[in-house]
Design a protein around this motif. Structure first.
Motif, PDB file in Angstrom:
ATOM      1  N   THR A  68       4.313  -1.391  14.703  1.00  0.00           N
ATOM      2  CA  THR A  68       3.684  -0.389  13.634  1.00  0.00           C
ATOM      3  C   THR A  68       2.864  -1.293  12.403  1.00  0.00           C
ATOM      4  OG1 THR A  68       5.414   1.098  14.265  1.00  0.00           O
ATOM      5  CG2 THR A  68       4.181   1.582  12.345  1.00  0.00           C
ATOM      6  N   LEU A  69       1.672  -0.881  11.934  1.00  0.00           N
ATOM      7  CA  LEU A  69       1.101  -1.355  10.949  1.00  0.00           C
ATOM      8  C   LEU A  69       0.442  -0.201  10.336  1.00  0.00           C
ATOM      9  CD1 LEU A  69       0.521  -4.006   9.485  1.00  0.00           C
ATOM     10  CD2 LEU A  69      -1.653  -4.095  10.586  1.00  0.00           C
ATOM     11  N   ILE A  70       0.886   0.248   9.092  1.00  0.00           N
ATOM     12  CA  ILE A  70       0.290   1.313   8.362  1.00  0.00           C
ATOM     13  C   ILE A  70       0.057   1.007   7.085  1.00  0.00           C
ATOM     14  CG2 ILE A  70       1.548   2.988   9.948  1.00  0.00           C
ATOM     15  CD1 ILE A  70       3.310   3.279   7.300  1.00  0.00           C
ATOM     16  N   ALA A  71      -0.837   1.618   6.418  1.00  0.00           N
ATOM     17  CA  ALA A  71      -0.980   1.763   4.979  1.00  0.00           C
ATOM     18  C   ALA A  71      -0.197   2.643   4.316  1.00  0.00           C
ATOM     19  CB  ALA A  71      -2.730   2.163   4.719  1.00  0.00           C
ATOM     20  N   ALA A  72       0.371   2.254   3.254  1.00  0.00           N
ATOM     21  CA  ALA A  72       1.478   3.157   2.577  1.00  0.00           C
ATOM     22  C   ALA A  72       0.866   3.940   1.644  1.00  0.00           C
ATOM     23  CB  ALA A  72       2.470   2.115   1.969  1.00  0.00           C
ATOM     24  N   ALA A  73       0.484   5.225   1.808  1.00  0.00           N
ATOM     25  CA  ALA A  73      -0.136   6.018   0.820  1.00  0.00           C
ATOM     26  C   ALA A  73       0.644   7.561   0.824  1.00  0.00           C
ATOM     27  CB  ALA A  73      -1.585   6.370   1.408  1.00  0.00           C
ATOM     28  N   ASP A  74       1.342   7.644   1.832  1.00  0.00           N
ATOM     29  CA  ASP A  74       2.143   8.957   1.564  1.00  0.00           C
ATOM     30  C   ASP A  74       3.504   8.704   1.138  1.00  0.00           C
ATOM     31  OD1 ASP A  74       3.530   7.859   3.783  1.00  0.00           O
ATOM     32  OD2 ASP A  74       2.860   9.312   5.186  1.00  0.00           O
ATOM     33  N   ASP A  75       4.229   9.970   0.944  1.00  0.00           N
ATOM     34  CA  ASP A  75       5.546   9.632   0.269  1.00  0.00           C
ATOM     35  C   ASP A  75       6.545   8.885   0.885  1.00  0.00           C
ATOM     36  OD1 ASP A  75       4.711  11.194  -1.921  1.00  0.00           O
ATOM     37  OD2 ASP A  75       5.608  13.160  -1.196  1.00  0.00           O
ATOM     38  N   ALA A  76       6.408   8.926   2.295  1.00  0.00           N
ATOM     39  CA  ALA A  76       7.500   8.397   3.197  1.00  0.00           C
ATOM     40  C   ALA A  76       6.996   6.659   3.099  1.00  0.00           C
ATOM     41  CB  ALA A  76       7.555   8.793   4.575  1.00  0.00           C
ATOM     42  N   GLY A  77       5.838   6.307   2.917  1.00  0.00           N
ATOM     43  CA  GLY A  77       5.365   5.236   3.172  1.00  0.00           C
ATOM     44  C   GLY A  77       5.739   4.425   1.734  1.00  0.00           C
ATOM     45  N   LEU A  78       5.430   5.204   0.721  1.00  0.00           N
ATOM     46  CA  LEU A  78       5.604   4.582  -0.584  1.00  0.00           C
ATOM     47  C   LEU A  78       7.145   4.390  -0.948  1.00  0.00           C
ATOM     48  CD1 LEU A  78       2.887   6.821  -2.491  1.00  0.00           C
ATOM     49  CD2 LEU A  78       2.880   4.306  -2.139  1.00  0.00           C
ATOM     50  N   TRP A 108      11.050   3.739  -8.683  1.00  0.00           N
ATOM     51  CA  TRP A 108      10.100   3.394  -9.646  1.00  0.00           C
ATOM     52  C   TRP A 108       8.851   2.432  -9.149  1.00  0.00           C
ATOM     53  CZ3 TRP A 108       7.338  -0.586 -11.752  1.00  0.00           C
ATOM     54  CH2 TRP A 108       7.028  -0.507 -13.305  1.00  0.00           C
ATOM     55  N   LEU A 109       9.368   1.769  -8.211  1.00  0.00           N
ATOM     56  CA  LEU A 109       8.293   0.848  -7.521  1.00  0.00           C
ATOM     57  C   LEU A 109       7.350   1.804  -6.704  1.00  0.00           C
ATOM     58  CD1 LEU A 109      10.582  -1.978  -6.819  1.00  0.00           C
ATOM     59  CD2 LEU A 109       8.419  -2.053  -8.036  1.00  0.00           C
ATOM     60  N   ALA A 110       7.977   2.820  -5.944  1.00  0.00           N
ATOM     61  CA  ALA A 110       7.258   3.716  -5.419  1.00  0.00           C
ATOM     62  C   ALA A 110       6.237   4.472  -6.116  1.00  0.00           C
ATOM     63  CB  ALA A 110       8.223   4.569  -4.386  1.00  0.00           C
ATOM     64  N   ASP A 111       6.814   5.042  -7.180  1.00  0.00           N
ATOM     65  CA  ASP A 111       5.773   5.722  -8.228  1.00  0.00           C
ATOM     66  C   ASP A 111       4.731   4.754  -8.706  1.00  0.00           C
ATOM     67  OD1 ASP A 111       7.246   8.179  -7.986  1.00  0.00           O
ATOM     68  OD2 ASP A 111       8.603   7.867  -9.667  1.00  0.00           O
ATOM     69  N   ARG A 112       4.920   3.573  -9.186  1.00  0.00           N
ATOM     70  CA  ARG A 112       4.099   2.549  -9.505  1.00  0.00           C
ATOM     71  C   ARG A 112       3.170   2.513  -8.620  1.00  0.00           C
ATOM     72  NH1 ARG A 112       0.906   1.310 -13.438  1.00  0.00           N
ATOM     73  NH2 ARG A 112       0.458  -0.983 -13.712  1.00  0.00           N
ATOM     74  N   LEU A 113       3.231   2.281  -7.498  1.00  0.00           N
ATOM     75  CA  LEU A 113       2.359   2.117  -6.271  1.00  0.00           C
ATOM     76  C   LEU A 113       1.666   3.200  -6.015  1.00  0.00           C
ATOM     77  CD1 LEU A 113       4.506   0.043  -3.657  1.00  0.00           C
ATOM     78  CD2 LEU A 113       2.665  -0.809  -5.118  1.00  0.00           C
ATOM     79  N   ARG A 114       2.003   4.426  -6.129  1.00  0.00           N
ATOM     80  CA  ARG A 114       1.340   5.545  -6.225  1.00  0.00           C
ATOM     81  C   ARG A 114       0.319   5.814  -7.050  1.00  0.00           C
ATOM     82  NH1 ARG A 114       5.306   8.616  -6.107  1.00  0.00           N
ATOM     83  NH2 ARG A 114       5.231   9.176  -3.870  1.00  0.00           N
ATOM     84  N   ALA A 115       0.571   5.373  -8.317  1.00  0.00           N
ATOM     85  CA  ALA A 115      -0.417   5.281  -9.233  1.00  0.00           C
ATOM     86  C   ALA A 115      -1.691   4.139  -9.218  1.00  0.00           C
ATOM     87  CB  ALA A 115       0.139   4.958 -10.717  1.00  0.00           C
ATOM     88  N   LEU A 116      -1.035   2.994  -8.650  1.00  0.00           N
ATOM     89  CA  LEU A 116      -2.071   1.828  -8.423  1.00  0.00           C
ATOM     90  C   LEU A 116      -3.021   2.126  -7.157  1.00  0.00           C
ATOM     91  CD1 LEU A 116       0.248  -0.974  -9.065  1.00  0.00           C
ATOM     92  CD2 LEU A 116      -1.525  -0.430 -10.490  1.00  0.00           C
ATOM     93  N   VAL A 156      -1.721  -1.079  -0.003  1.00  0.00           N
ATOM     94  CA  VAL A 156      -0.324  -1.670   0.415  1.00  0.00           C
ATOM     95  C   VAL A 156      -0.227  -1.510   2.060  1.00  0.00           C
ATOM     96  CG1 VAL A 156       2.291  -0.939   0.471  1.00  0.00           C
ATOM     97  CG2 VAL A 156       0.524  -0.951  -1.712  1.00  0.00           C
ATOM     98  N   LEU A 157       0.006  -2.292   2.759  1.00  0.00           N
ATOM     99  CA  LEU A 157       0.361  -2.250   4.077  1.00  0.00           C
ATOM    100  C   LEU A 157       1.772  -2.532   4.484  1.00  0.00           C
ATOM    101  CD1 LEU A 157      -2.786  -4.578   5.572  1.00  0.00           C
ATOM    102  CD2 LEU A 157      -2.490  -2.066   5.106  1.00  0.00           C
ATOM    103  N   LEU A 158       2.200  -1.801   5.540  1.00  0.00           N
ATOM    104  CA  LEU A 158       3.713  -1.963   5.783  1.00  0.00           C
ATOM    105  C   LEU A 158       3.702  -2.336   7.401  1.00  0.00           C
ATOM    106  CD1 LEU A 158       5.130   1.328   4.312  1.00  0.00           C
ATOM    107  CD2 LEU A 158       5.498  -1.171   3.468  1.00  0.00           C
ATOM    108  N   ALA A 159       4.466  -3.180   8.069  1.00  0.00           N
ATOM    109  CA  ALA A 159       4.604  -3.476   9.204  1.00  0.00           C
ATOM    110  C   ALA A 159       5.924  -3.522   9.767  1.00  0.00           C
ATOM    111  CB  ALA A 159       4.183  -4.708   9.363  1.00  0.00           C
ATOM    112  N   GLY A 160       6.108  -3.260  11.128  1.00  0.00           N
ATOM    113  CA  GLY A 160       7.417  -2.960  11.800  1.00  0.00           C
ATOM    114  C   GLY A 160       7.971  -1.579  11.707  1.00  0.00           C
TER     115      GLY A 160
END
Length: 156
Positions: free
Chosen positions: A2-12, A35-43, A51-55
């Protein structure tokens, strides 16, 4: 894999947990996964960070930022954070993340991508070099005149 872009709440949320785990693994302070999830959401919302996630866990993350170029109209991409959990290393997750990042940077019209890593992280060095990264100046000077590049950092 699995390789996804983290843009939704679960991914963040997953991205926040991975970044928190990354810092804790190396005994670095962390403001916590929420805090990190919120910061990534803003960025991500500002349009200059991906932001990409794998696995399936997910088990790996790559955060890259876009900077406006000076020498051309293209952006420069900076690999800001790159982590695969220890129990899932050497299974291709890191390579998949880096490959997807380079593809995304090409699509966006980036001129080049840069990153930094610790001197002793030989596994990372091999991976980066396999993907064409170098720590030598170039390609402009003749090979005999190339010098090693350094990254310096200072907390403010």
């Amino acid at each position: 894999m699995t390789l996804i872009a983290a843009a939704d709440d679960a991914g963040l949320a997953a991205a926040g947990r991975l970044l928190d785990r990354f810092n804790r693994e190396y005994d670095d302070p962390s403001p916590g996964p929420e805090w990190l999830a919120d910061r990534l959401r803003a960025l991500i919302g500002a349009g200059r960070t991906d932001v990409l996630l794998a696995g399936d866990g997910p088990d790996g993350i790559l955060v890259f930022r876009y900077l406006e170029g000076i020498w051309s109209d293209g952006d420069v991409a900076y690999v800001a954070e790159y982590y695969v959990v220890p129990e899932r290393r050497r299974l291709g997750l890191g390579a998949a993340l880096l490959e997807a990042t380079l593809a995304r940077c090409r699509e966006r019209g980036c001129d080049h991508v840069f990153l930094h890593t610790d001197e002793g992280d030989r596994d990372a060095h091999r991976l980066y070099e396999r993907f064409g990264f170098s720590n030598l100046t170039g390609p402009f000077p003749p090979a005999r005149n190339r010098e090693r590049m350094y990254v310096y950092e200072r907390a403010l």
